[in-house]
Design a protein around this motif. Structure first.
Motif, PDB file in Angstrom:
ATOM      1  N   CYS A  33       2.548   4.641   4.151  1.00 57.47           N
ATOM      2  CA  CYS A  33       1.981   3.554   2.583  1.00 57.47           C
ATOM      3  C   CYS A  33       1.724   2.775   3.556  1.00 57.47           C
ATOM      4  CB  CYS A  33       3.452   3.616   2.536  1.00 57.47           C
ATOM      5  SG  CYS A  33       3.396   5.358   1.258  1.00 57.47           S
ATOM      6  N   PHE A  34       0.379   2.665   3.451  1.00 55.45           N
ATOM      7  CA  PHE A  34      -0.660   1.588   4.519  1.00 55.45           C
ATOM      8  C   PHE A  34      -1.342   0.804   3.534  1.00 55.45           C
ATOM      9  CE2 PHE A  34       2.050   3.317   7.795  1.00 55.45           C
ATOM     10  CZ  PHE A  34       3.356   1.859   7.621  1.00 55.45           C
ATOM     11  N   PRO A  35      -1.433   0.521   2.349  1.00 58.68           N
ATOM     12  CA  PRO A  35      -1.955   0.648   1.370  1.00 58.68           C
ATOM     13  C   PRO A  35      -3.202  -0.250   1.732  1.00 58.68           C
ATOM     14  CG  PRO A  35      -0.643   0.034  -0.264  1.00 58.68           C
ATOM     15  CD  PRO A  35      -0.122   0.107   1.314  1.00 58.68           C
ATOM     16  N   PRO A  36      -4.331  -1.159   1.352  1.00 57.14           N
ATOM     17  CA  PRO A  36      -4.981  -1.728   1.867  1.00 57.14           C
ATOM     18  C   PRO A  36      -4.413  -3.620   0.834  1.00 57.14           C
ATOM     19  CG  PRO A  36      -6.664  -0.581   0.437  1.00 57.14           C
ATOM     20  CD  PRO A  36      -4.973   0.103   0.672  1.00 57.14           C
ATOM     21  N   GLY A  37      -4.901  -4.551   1.726  1.00 54.95           N
ATOM     22  CA  GLY A  37      -4.427  -6.173   1.198  1.00 54.95           C
ATOM     23  C   GLY A  37      -2.805  -6.384   1.728  1.00 54.95           C
ATOM     24  N   TYR A  78       4.731  -0.883   2.622  1.00 56.52           N
ATOM     25  CA  TYR A  78       5.641   0.091   2.092  1.00 56.52           C
ATOM     26  C   TYR A  78       6.041   0.586   3.534  1.00 56.52           C
ATOM     27  CZ  TYR A  78       3.596  -1.946  -1.682  1.00 56.52           C
ATOM     28  OH  TYR A  78       2.504  -2.558  -3.364  1.00 56.52           O
ATOM     29  N   GLY A  79       5.474   1.537   4.593  1.00 57.97           N
ATOM     30  CA  GLY A  79       5.605   1.798   5.466  1.00 57.97           C
ATOM     31  C   GLY A  79       5.914   3.817   4.914  1.00 57.97           C
ATOM     32  N   ASN A  80       7.525   3.453   5.107  1.00 57.90           N
ATOM     33  CA  ASN A  80       8.321   5.067   5.250  1.00 57.90           C
ATOM     34  C   ASN A  80       9.416   4.647   4.278  1.00 57.90           C
ATOM     35  OD1 ASN A  80       6.033   6.197   6.509  1.00 57.90           O
ATOM     36  ND2 ASN A  80       6.941   5.712   8.422  1.00 57.90           N
TER      37      ASN A  80
END
Length: 126
Positions: free
Chosen positions: A33-37, A41-43
């Motif tokens: 979980c590495f969305p742009p911006g 959120y990592g794992n």
């Protein structure tokens, strides 16, 4: 951190308002979980009650990179509406992680734990 809490709160509210909100506790694992911006959120593995009712919860989250266990964390028992373990900065790679979660509850009358769910994923689930 405020932004993360705001987004997590929004997700919880959306789930609470969904048709599946009749269950008491939900459990999920997310990976990569590495969305742009710049948000990380990592794992993670998380159990929560969408109505904010408190339960005795414990979560174990195992994080694998390319099939090899990199780290494992088990939270302590908490009387709360959510319990989770999130590994921020699992940025060695952003697509090769797998997360497996064990989500447990506590039965005070029987004085024993029980499994709420086993979760496993290699995607962000957003």
């Amino acid at each position: 951190m405020k932004r993360l809490k705001s987004i997590l709160g929004s997700v919880v509210i959306l789930i609470a308002c969904s048709g599946a909100s009749h269950a008491k506790v939900y459990s999920v694992s997310r990976a990569n979980c590495f969305p742009p911006g710049g948000l990380d959120y990592g794992n993670e593995s998380i159990s929560w009650d969408p109505y904010f009712n408190k339960h005795w919860l414990r979560v174990r989250s195992d994080h694998y990179l390319r099939g090899r266990l990199r780290h494992s964390k088990q939270t302590g028992w908490e009387y709360t509406w959510n319990n989770n373990y999130t590994a921020h900065k699992d940025t060695v790679s952003q697509t090769l992680w797998t997360v497996q979660g064990l989500h447990e509850g506590w039965n005070s009358k029987k004085r024993e734990s029980f499994v709420l769910a086993n979760t496993s994923t290699n995607n962000c689930n957003f």
